[in-house]
Write a protein that holds these residues in place. Sequence first.
Motif, PDB file in Angstrom:
ATOM      1  N   HIS A 119      -2.447   2.262   6.172  1.00  0.00           N
ATOM      2  CA  HIS A 119      -3.589   2.349   5.262  1.00  0.00           C
ATOM      3  C   HIS A 119      -4.431   3.601   5.514  1.00  0.00           C
ATOM      4  O   HIS A 119      -5.246   3.970   4.661  1.00  0.00           O
ATOM      5  N   HIS A 173       0.836  -1.208   0.000  1.00  0.00           N
ATOM      6  CA  HIS A 173       0.000   0.000   0.000  1.00  0.00           C
ATOM      7  C   HIS A 173       0.867   1.253   0.000  1.00  0.00           C
ATOM      8  O   HIS A 173       0.547   2.237  -0.693  1.00  0.00           O
ATOM      9  N   ARG A 190       0.065   3.874  -2.922  1.00  0.00           N
ATOM     10  CA  ARG A 190      -0.709   5.051  -2.542  1.00  0.00           C
ATOM     11  C   ARG A 190       0.149   6.314  -2.651  1.00  0.00           C
ATOM     12  O   ARG A 190       1.268   6.365  -2.112  1.00  0.00           O
ATOM     13  N   GLU A 191      -0.343   7.316  -3.360  1.00  0.00           N
ATOM     14  CA  GLU A 191       0.410   8.556  -3.531  1.00  0.00           C
ATOM     15  C   GLU A 191      -0.264   9.710  -2.796  1.00  0.00           C
ATOM     16  O   GLU A 191      -1.488   9.774  -2.704  1.00  0.00           O
ATOM     17  N   GLN A 192       0.553  10.592  -2.301  1.00  0.00           N
ATOM     18  CA  GLN A 192       0.090  11.806  -1.628  1.00  0.00           C
ATOM     19  C   GLN A 192       1.115  12.898  -1.910  1.00  0.00           C
ATOM     20  O   GLN A 192       2.332  12.643  -1.856  1.00  0.00           O
ATOM     21  N   PRO A 202       4.731   8.533  -3.661  1.00  0.00           N
ATOM     22  CA  PRO A 202       4.241   7.396  -2.874  1.00  0.00           C
ATOM     23  C   PRO A 202       4.424   7.680  -1.382  1.00  0.00           C
ATOM     24  O   PRO A 202       5.459   8.241  -0.970  1.00  0.00           O
TER      25      PRO A 202
END
Length: 324
Positions: free
Chosen positions: A284, A215, A219-221, A225
Motif C-alpha cells: 500500500h 490494491h 493502483r497505477e504507477q 498497475p
Amino acid sequence: MDFQLSDDQRALKAGMRELLAGRFGRDRMRANLDGGTGIDRALWRELGEAGLFALRLPEAKGGAGLGLPESVLLFEEVGRSLLPGPLIATHLAAGAVKGAAEGRAVIAVLDAGKPVGHLGDADGLLVLGPGDAGSGAADAGGPAGGMLRDAVRIREAAEPVRSLDPFTPLWRVTVPAGPAERLPDGARPREEGALLAAAEQLGSAARTTDMAVQHACAREQFGSPIGSFQAVKHLCAGMLVRTELARSAVYAAAVTADPAEIAGAKLLADDAAVRNARDCLQVHGGMGFTWEADVHLHLKRAWLRSGQWLAAATAEETLAADLC
C-alpha cells in the motif's frame, strides 16, 4: 483420505462470512473504531443464534453437534473481519456458563501474568489452569483444564492499560482467591484456544493477502498497475505461500487435535498473520501507514493474538519436546 471441505462445511463457512459482512462490514467496523470499542451485545446474541458459540455442543443441549474442524472454519472467517471481543473464550465456555452458548454472556480469558482483554464487558472469566502447557497460572489455584470465575470482583480491582489493538481494551489484574467453577473433565482450553486463535490468524493472513492483491491491481504507477512490477509480485506471492502453509497446518491440527501439531499451527499462523500484514502495508505504500487504511488494524491484532493462548516460546518448547 479426502481432506477437501464438504458441501456442508463450505456452506457453514460462507454463511458466517455473509453474516459478518452484513453485520460488521467496513462501515460498521469503522463506526465502532471511532465511537467506542465495547462489545455489541445485539451482535453477540446474533452470533449465538447463528451457532458460533454452541457449535460443538450436543444437539440435546441446543448445539449443532459439530467438531473442532468446523469451529476452525468459523473462526477463520472471524479473523478476516476484525470482529472484536473474546469470542474464543465464550465458545470454549459454552455449556459450562449459563447464557454463553446463546450469546447472552461474554466470557473473557485470564492467563496469569498477561492483561485481560474486554474485562469491562465480561460476565465471567475463563482462567487457564496450571496443567496447561506453560500457563504459569499455578497461583490461580485452579486445576488442569481451567476454571471459571465471576468477573465483577476482579474488574473492581483491575487497572486499565494501554492496548496495542484499538479494538481490544486491556486490564491488568492479579489472580484472586475465591470461589470458582471447574470446567468439565477432559477440557483442553489452552490447546483448543490456541488452535482457534491460529484460525483467526489464518483468516487475517488471507484477508491481508486479498487486500494487497486488490490494491496492486488497482493502483497505477508509470502508466501500469503496480502489481505488474516484479518486486510487488514477489511480495504478494510470498503472502499467498505463507497463508496456504498456515492453512494446511491449522486444518491438519483441527483434524488430529494433537498438541504438537496445534503448537506448530499456531507458530505458522502467527508468522503468516504478522508478516502478511507488514507486506500488505508495504504494498500500500505511504497510504498504508495512515489511520484511514485498515492494514494497521490487522497488523496490531495479529501482534496481540501472537502472544495469546500459546506464545511462540511455549509453542517451540512443545514442538521440541515432541521431537525429543
